[in-house]
Write a protein that holds these residues in place. Sequence first.
Motif, PDB file in Angstrom:
ATOM      1  N   ASP A  10       0.746  -1.240  -0.127  1.00 43.52           N
ATOM      2  CA  ASP A  10       0.077  -0.083  -0.072  1.00 43.52           C
ATOM      3  C   ASP A  10       0.913   1.348   0.104  1.00 43.52           C
ATOM      4  OD1 ASP A  10      -2.037  -1.629  -0.016  1.00 43.52           O
ATOM      5  OD2 ASP A  10      -2.416  -1.368   2.157  1.00 43.52           O
ATOM      6  N   ILE A  11       2.114   1.319   0.617  1.00 46.20           N
ATOM      7  CA  ILE A  11       3.243   2.343   0.797  1.00 46.20           C
ATOM      8  C   ILE A  11       3.652   2.723  -0.719  1.00 46.20           C
ATOM      9  CG2 ILE A  11       5.311   2.822   1.395  1.00 46.20           C
ATOM     10  CD1 ILE A  11       4.691   1.591   4.026  1.00 46.20           C
ATOM     11  N   ASP A  12       3.909   1.490  -1.240  1.00 52.18           N
ATOM     12  CA  ASP A  12       4.462   1.762  -2.690  1.00 52.18           C
ATOM     13  C   ASP A  12       3.191   2.227  -3.678  1.00 52.18           C
ATOM     14  OD1 ASP A  12       6.589   0.848  -2.062  1.00 52.18           O
ATOM     15  OD2 ASP A  12       6.457  -1.197  -2.641  1.00 52.18           O
ATOM     16  N   ALA A  13       1.904   1.786  -3.357  1.00 58.23           N
ATOM     17  CA  ALA A  13       1.074   2.444  -4.354  1.00 58.23           C
ATOM     18  C   ALA A  13       0.707   3.877  -4.059  1.00 58.23           C
ATOM     19  CB  ALA A  13      -0.344   1.526  -4.266  1.00 58.23           C
ATOM     20  N   GLN A  21      -0.732  12.237  -4.193  1.00 55.06           N
ATOM     21  CA  GLN A  21       0.598  13.131  -3.827  1.00 55.06           C
ATOM     22  C   GLN A  21       0.377  14.323  -4.086  1.00 55.06           C
ATOM     23  OE1 GLN A  21       3.069  12.093  -2.322  1.00 55.06           O
ATOM     24  NE2 GLN A  21       2.233   9.894  -2.065  1.00 55.06           N
ATOM     25  N   ARG A  22      -0.396  15.058  -5.229  1.00 53.36           N
ATOM     26  CA  ARG A  22      -0.848  16.407  -5.361  1.00 53.36           C
ATOM     27  C   ARG A  22      -1.787  16.727  -4.120  1.00 53.36           C
ATOM     28  NH1 ARG A  22      -0.965  15.112 -10.685  1.00 53.36           N
ATOM     29  NH2 ARG A  22      -3.162  14.995 -10.573  1.00 53.36           N
ATOM     30  N   ALA A  23      -2.674  15.886  -3.753  1.00 52.22           N
ATOM     31  CA  ALA A  23      -3.633  16.209  -2.913  1.00 52.22           C
ATOM     32  C   ALA A  23      -2.882  16.415  -1.348  1.00 52.22           C
ATOM     33  CB  ALA A  23      -4.630  15.297  -2.589  1.00 52.22           C
ATOM     34  N   LEU A  24      -1.953  15.407  -1.017  1.00 56.30           N
ATOM     35  CA  LEU A  24      -1.382  15.691   0.199  1.00 56.30           C
ATOM     36  C   LEU A  24      -0.193  16.796   0.321  1.00 56.30           C
ATOM     37  CD1 LEU A  24      -0.357  11.988   0.570  1.00 56.30           C
ATOM     38  CD2 LEU A  24      -1.714  13.203   1.908  1.00 56.30           C
ATOM     39  N   ALA A  25       0.060  17.182  -0.883  1.00 57.08           N
ATOM     40  CA  ALA A  25       1.117  18.346  -0.820  1.00 57.08           C
ATOM     41  C   ALA A  25       0.466  19.735  -0.546  1.00 57.08           C
ATOM     42  CB  ALA A  25       1.459  18.653  -2.479  1.00 57.08           C
ATOM     43  N   ASP A  26      -0.987  19.839  -0.296  1.00 58.80           N
ATOM     44  CA  ASP A  26      -1.669  20.868   0.185  1.00 58.80           C
ATOM     45  C   ASP A  26      -1.913  20.884   1.535  1.00 58.80           C
ATOM     46  OD1 ASP A  26      -2.072  21.595  -2.383  1.00 58.80           O
ATOM     47  OD2 ASP A  26      -4.264  20.692  -2.741  1.00 58.80           O
ATOM     48  N   VAL A  27      -1.374  19.709   2.267  1.00 59.04           N
ATOM     49  CA  VAL A  27      -1.900  19.776   3.686  1.00 59.04           C
ATOM     50  C   VAL A  27      -0.967  20.839   4.757  1.00 59.04           C
ATOM     51  CG1 VAL A  27      -1.528  18.173   5.625  1.00 59.04           C
ATOM     52  CG2 VAL A  27      -2.536  17.282   3.717  1.00 59.04           C
ATOM     53  N   ILE A 329       2.360   9.311   2.535  1.00 63.19           N
ATOM     54  CA  ILE A 329       1.477   8.079   1.893  1.00 63.19           C
ATOM     55  C   ILE A 329      -0.079   8.463   2.175  1.00 63.19           C
ATOM     56  CG2 ILE A 329       3.477   6.731   2.480  1.00 63.19           C
ATOM     57  CD1 ILE A 329       1.884   5.630   5.167  1.00 63.19           C
ATOM     58  N   GLY A 330      -0.377   9.400   2.778  1.00 60.98           N
ATOM     59  CA  GLY A 330      -1.986   9.352   3.263  1.00 60.98           C
ATOM     60  C   GLY A 330      -2.480   8.257   3.950  1.00 60.98           C
ATOM     61  N   GLY A 331      -3.829   8.617   4.375  1.00 62.56           N
ATOM     62  CA  GLY A 331      -4.391   7.904   5.352  1.00 62.56           C
ATOM     63  C   GLY A 331      -4.711   6.357   4.679  1.00 62.56           C
TER      64      GLY A 331
ATOM     65  N   PHE B 208      11.482   1.238   5.703  1.00 60.28           N
ATOM     66  CA  PHE B 208      10.619   1.725   5.296  1.00 60.28           C
ATOM     67  C   PHE B 208      11.388   2.679   4.192  1.00 60.28           C
ATOM     68  CE2 PHE B 208       8.165   0.850   8.875  1.00 60.28           C
ATOM     69  CZ  PHE B 208       7.122   0.443   8.539  1.00 60.28           C
ATOM     70  N   PRO B 209      12.261   2.234   3.248  1.00 63.84           N
ATOM     71  CA  PRO B 209      12.930   3.031   2.571  1.00 63.84           C
ATOM     72  C   PRO B 209      12.173   3.851   1.750  1.00 63.84           C
ATOM     73  CG  PRO B 209      12.987   0.653   1.922  1.00 63.84           C
ATOM     74  CD  PRO B 209      12.197   0.774   3.083  1.00 63.84           C
ATOM     75  N   ALA B 210      11.065   3.321   1.005  1.00 64.64           N
ATOM     76  CA  ALA B 210      10.437   4.268   0.157  1.00 64.64           C
ATOM     77  C   ALA B 210       9.913   5.541   0.917  1.00 64.64           C
ATOM     78  CB  ALA B 210       9.326   3.443  -0.513  1.00 64.64           C
ATOM     79  N   ILE B 211       9.277   5.452   2.067  1.00 62.89           N
ATOM     80  CA  ILE B 211       8.718   6.455   2.393  1.00 62.89           C
ATOM     81  C   ILE B 211       9.903   7.591   2.885  1.00 62.89           C
ATOM     82  CG2 ILE B 211       7.619   7.511   4.545  1.00 62.89           C
ATOM     83  CD1 ILE B 211       6.208   4.970   4.842  1.00 62.89           C
ATOM     84  N   SER B 212      11.208   6.843   3.441  1.00 64.57           N
ATOM     85  CA  SER B 212      12.267   7.615   3.824  1.00 64.57           C
ATOM     86  C   SER B 212      12.673   8.497   2.743  1.00 64.57           C
ATOM     87  CB  SER B 212      13.260   6.682   4.329  1.00 64.57           C
ATOM     88  OG  SER B 212      14.563   7.414   4.422  1.00 64.57           O
ATOM     89  N   ASN B 213      12.769   7.790   1.400  1.00 66.21           N
ATOM     90  CA  ASN B 213      13.148   8.314   0.063  1.00 66.21           C
ATOM     91  C   ASN B 213      12.502   9.645  -0.270  1.00 66.21           C
ATOM     92  OD1 ASN B 213      14.602   8.510  -2.434  1.00 66.21           O
ATOM     93  ND2 ASN B 213      12.648   7.916  -3.267  1.00 66.21           N
ATOM     94  N   ALA B 214      10.793   9.485   0.073  1.00 64.77           N
ATOM     95  CA  ALA B 214      10.162  10.409  -0.256  1.00 64.77           C
ATOM     96  C   ALA B 214      10.220  11.756   0.866  1.00 64.77           C
ATOM     97  CB  ALA B 214       8.516  10.034   0.011  1.00 64.77           C
ATOM     98  N   MET B 215      10.600  11.412   1.895  1.00 65.72           N
ATOM     99  CA  MET B 215      10.864  12.511   2.910  1.00 65.72           C
ATOM    100  C   MET B 215      12.240  13.087   2.429  1.00 65.72           C
ATOM    101  SD  MET B 215       9.564  10.380   6.249  1.00 65.72           S
ATOM    102  CE  MET B 215      10.118  11.648   7.498  1.00 65.72           C
ATOM    103  N   VAL B 216      13.375  12.558   2.111  1.00 68.90           N
ATOM    104  CA  VAL B 216      14.676  12.856   2.041  1.00 68.90           C
ATOM    105  C   VAL B 216      14.641  13.803   0.710  1.00 68.90           C
ATOM    106  CG1 VAL B 216      15.746  11.053   0.903  1.00 68.90           C
ATOM    107  CG2 VAL B 216      16.946  12.676   2.275  1.00 68.90           C
ATOM    108  N   THR B 217      13.762  13.423  -0.095  1.00 70.58           N
ATOM    109  CA  THR B 217      13.692  14.107  -1.518  1.00 70.58           C
ATOM    110  C   THR B 217      13.143  15.678  -1.333  1.00 70.58           C
ATOM    111  OG1 THR B 217      13.234  11.781  -2.475  1.00 70.58           O
ATOM    112  CG2 THR B 217      12.559  13.919  -3.758  1.00 70.58           C
ATOM    113  N   LYS B 218      12.057  15.601  -0.359  1.00 71.69           N
ATOM    114  CA  LYS B 218      11.466  16.764   0.065  1.00 71.69           C
ATOM    115  C   LYS B 218      12.201  17.528   0.698  1.00 71.69           C
ATOM    116  CE  LYS B 218       6.724  15.364   0.902  1.00 71.69           C
ATOM    117  NZ  LYS B 218       5.796  14.628   1.680  1.00 71.69           N
TER     118      LYS B 218
END
Lengths: 491, 280
Positions: A10-13, A21-27, A329-331, B208-218
């Motif tokens: 689910d995280i990857d998705a 991702q665009r919606a979350l960017a507004d938070v 990742i959203g909810g 959680f490498p993928a989340i970590s990657n999203a955070m470090v990218t920001k």
Amino acid sequence: MTARAQFDADIDAALADAPLQRALADVPAGFVAGRRRAREELPEFEPLRRVGRDIRDHALAHLDLYLEAFEGNATKAGSRVHWAASGDDACRIVLDICRAAGARTITKSKSMVSEEIELRERLQDAEFDVVETDLGEYLVQIRNEKPSHIIAPAIHMRAEDVANVFRRQHGHLAADRQLDTPEKMIAEARGILRDKFLAADVGITGANFLVAETGSAIIVTNEGNADLTMSLPKVHVILTSIDKVVPTFNDAWPLLRLLARSATGQAFTAYTTIVTGPRQPTDPDGPEQCHIVLLDNGRTELLASEMRSVLRCIRCGACMNHCPVYCSIGGHAYNSVYPGPIGAALSPALAGAGQAAHLAEASTFCGRCEQVCPVEIPLVSVMRQWRSLALEQPRSRRARLMLHAWARLAQHPRIYRWCAGIAARSLKWLAGSGARIRRLPFLHAWTDYRDLAAPQGGTFQQQWAQRDRKRAQRDRADVSAARARKSDSAP
Amino acid sequence: MGGRFGVLSTNQCHPVISMTEVFARRPRVGLFVTCLVDLMRPSVGFAAVRLLEAAGCEVVVPEGQTCCGQPAYNGGDAENARKIAMLTMRAFDGFDYVVAPSGSCAAMLKVHYPRLLADDKQHASAARAFAERVHELCAFLIDVCGLEQVPGSFAGRVTYHDGCSGLRELKVREQPRRLLAIVPGLELCEMSDTDACCGFGGLFAMKFPAISNAMVTKKCANAASAKPDLLLSGEMGCLLNVAGKLSRQGAEIECRHIAEVLAGEMTAPAIACSNDGQRR
């Protein structure tokens, strides 16, 4: 698939979902900036958080007393109080009330407790026509989804998603109507929901707080939908959980001041309604029956545990708005009724640690959630405790063994120093003449996304010891030279 | 000499200083190197020593130290974390101060050791007394030493990343900025969301490498928009994460530990950079 494997998928998705991702960017610009402004405008905000914490702690410490007082006073006011140990019990109680009322249409305002026990689904299975009247919940319902945020259930949707689902769902309206502005979409939803409000036989709401001194429920919304949900049908059902009770109205006010500011940055929610029983003889209007269903579902056990502070929560959502993991990742990816930090802290207690303990892993422990929590729940400490309980589980055997092996090493400085030296040299060797390592199979979680800087080679401890040895040699040489000079000059 | 010490047995900085007092008894500081500096970047340790010596301290590096125990503690293994805490406290017995070039390790020693040992009648008060002597490097140099001059200088734009533990658990925010303000030639340009986590989080980056990657990218995007020549932080873990990502992106921003710039220990190439400053 294990809960953890599902989580990873689910995280990857979620990360690959561009609209999400665009919606979350507004938070950050919305909720986070709003809260910051509200906090700056209220000089006593930080002390108020401590007041809020103390009020909740006091209520929880004497929960039995206040619940009994609440039941007594609510009954006196004409409400019927039902106790539900489990989600199943609560659903059954509500189903029975709806059947006894001969209901066909049921309106519902937003309630996280109803999400927790999947009440809407249960009522729909029993052939009732159930409609969510909070706009976000309505959207989630007609898209057959789950809320992705506890106060903004449709935060993952964008305007075009709403227009699309409205065209699909509201087939009876003109196909060429314009839905290009939020105002037009809201007007359409209002028209649809207005008919449901008028047709409803039973209205179900949650409660933000229960007031023991009068047996009242306090319900806040920004859309006013709860007021129509509770006042138009003949039967009003308040579904909430046992932890919501506070002793008096004076205890509720500071919590309401904290709630709106922490949630949306408002000084106060648009609608704040106090319900004390059904229609009274002198009232011109109102429901004939008022039922209050009080859900436990693991909360008594949580109350008895070291993690009691989780029950202070007033469901503002500030922890998730400020959580870098939630905002990535959203909810939905959490696959938990309560997402984000509070979800990681609360869900394992509700669903059983086996179902949701992995949520506590998904935190860098950055502590931003604790910093904004209006009732100062030590979310990081609670997540750490869940990790600790998970580590004792049989399925954590591998993690446990590795952690214990490392910890043993860290308790033997000499061996540790030796191993650190080998590790530094090995990594340096792997980097060759380069300054970074681009790929390392046993550290691929790291090198899949970023380079690993090459170590400088040799640990600090080794270099420091060398420096000390050189210094000592130099000192010894100085001393012997001085001695030699002394003996030379001796007569 | 920048160091100004008053009553040494407390953490208070005495307003009126006497140089004889300073030279009569230099405060003994035990340097808690931290496992990442020890393993990956010893030059940070030497920079810290230089700064502490410039502030008038006698620096000792006890051999009995290993890691602060965060991996065990945050992994849910409080029992082993407690044992490591005892080992660290023993290794640093008898020093006037314990200083770490890391907010998260200092927070572990200062905030979490007393919590871990709170129910241990024998050691609870020792843990509290130990905690009082522990400081993050920048906070120590400003709050305790009142350092007014630093050996280093840097001509260029610098942005500073706050490590989460130091920022929120120890409230280290102004001290590094005050130190950077006294570095000749240095221009501090803040990035947006300085208080946002970079996504390192110890084992989080591996779990959680993928989340970590999203955070470090920001984080890297925020850093880049400040247009710095150099990104500094007081936290080696964050630096490895951010520098590793910038390196992968081919960005030109260099990353160093703040102690290196303050101490003027800049001969070692920047993190993930080779001698000529190139990433390869």
